[in-house]
Scaffold this motif. Structure first.
Motif, short mmCIF file in Angstrom:
data_model
loop_
_atom_site.label_atom_id
_atom_site.label_comp_id
_atom_site.label_asym_id
_atom_site.label_seq_id
_atom_site.Cartn_x
_atom_site.Cartn_y
_atom_site.Cartn_z
N TRP A 1 -4.73 3.99 -4.03
CA TRP A 1 -6.14 3.56 -4.13
C TRP A 1 -6.50 3.23 -5.57
CZ3 TRP A 1 -7.19 2.10 0.32
CH2 TRP A 1 -8.48 2.02 0.85
N HIS B 1 0.36 -4.95 5.70
CA HIS B 1 1.35 -4.73 4.65
C HIS B 1 2.72 -4.44 5.26
CE1 HIS B 1 -1.42 -4.92 1.33
NE2 HIS B 1 -2.19 -3.98 1.86
N ILE C 1 0.84 -1.20 0.00
CA ILE C 1 0.00 0.00 0.00
C ILE C 1 0.88 1.24 0.00
CG2 ILE C 1 -0.16 0.20 2.52
CD1 ILE C 1 -3.14 0.90 2.15
#
Length: 282
Positions: free
Chosen positions: A139, A118, A104
């Protein structure tokens, strides 16, 4: 040989499709829980191997002979770490030359609760001694599909992101980046990947209004209230709290990035919010 785990998922399928344009099909392995879901890849000559993140023996078999592996992060939030650790251990046993992982954006300093697993996975990969590339994806534009559809019907976008900017990109953009990294001679250890442009939820609402020709506004509400709204419309746990937390993290800058590393890596701008709204409304 390149192994893509989670190859029946939306991202994994796009990665395999992209690899087919760059390497012989026989050098690609699609590792999936249910091989029947990727029969179309098998028909094109891709090796399809059964692998379940919860079954270490199956992961060992799927990674046999692998030179490079893309570990597509599990979608089972709360159980991701042990599943990922099974893949990391199998990669070590297989002696892979590169382990790439879909993480991420700015995982090590992200305000989002989704970053926790993560961060732990990245630490385990670093400790494994394997060469690695962390694909720290921002995102997905597709994450907004239901919000866009709902806004077109109700004339309102709900959220708790304030004026936070979101540098989102399409799933296909992130898949293209993964293909580039998996086929590179010397990829970087860390890539911070995000959309070429950014938007606020108010700007998203304005774009829905522009394309539908109807009034649409953004209404900012408290994080807990937004989680409650998501629960009330049937979003299953733990996603209401996690998505509301992501909105709160957005307000803190957690989904904004202007480095354009993704654009540079794939050689083109990423899909923008207008394109995302158009696709979601079709």
């Amino acid at each position: 040989m390149i192994v893509v785990t989670g190859a029946s998922g939306a991202l994994g399928q796009l990665v395999v499709q992209g690899l087919l344009d760059k390497v012989p099909a026989a050098q690609i392995v699609a590792a999936v829980r249910d091989p029947a879901k990727v029969a179309h890849f098998a028909a094109r000559g891709v090796q399809v191997r059964q692998a379940d993140y919860n079954d270490p023996a199956s992961v060992d078999a799927a990674l046999a002979g692998a030179e490079k592996v893309l570990l597509v992060s599990s979608d089972t939030v709360g159980q991701r770490l042990p599943q990922h650790l099974n893949v990391v251990a199998a990669a070590r046993r297989a002696g892979v030359r590169l382990l790439a992982y879909t993480s991420i954006l700015r995982a090590d300093r992200s305000p989002l609760a989704l970053a926790e697993e993560h961060v732990a996975t990245e630490a385990a990969i670093r400790d494994s001694g394997l060469a690695y590339s962390f694909l720290r994806n921002g995102w997905y534009l597709e994450n907004f599909d239901s919000r866009i559809a709902g806004a077109a019907q109700r004339g309102e976008v709900l959220g708790s992101a304030g004026d936070g900017r979101i540098s989102a990109a399409a799933r296909a953009d992130y898949a293209a980046a993964a293909v580039t990294v998996l086929t590179a001679d010397a990829p970087q250890p860390v890539y911070e990947l995000a959309g070429s442009t950014s938007f606020t939820l108010a700007e998203l609402a304005a774009e829905v209004a522009r394309q539908t020709g109807r009034p649409v506004s953004y209404r900012d509400i408290a994080q807990a209230d937004y989680a409650g709204v998501l629960s009330s419309i049937g979003v299953p746990a733990p996603w209401p709290s996690l998505l509301a937390d992501a909105d709160a993290g957005t307000a803190l800058g957690g989904l904004f990035d202007e480095g354009k590393a993704l654009e540079k890596l794939i050689g083109r701008p990423t899909r923008n919010v207008a394109q995302a709204v158009e696709a979601a409304l079709k």
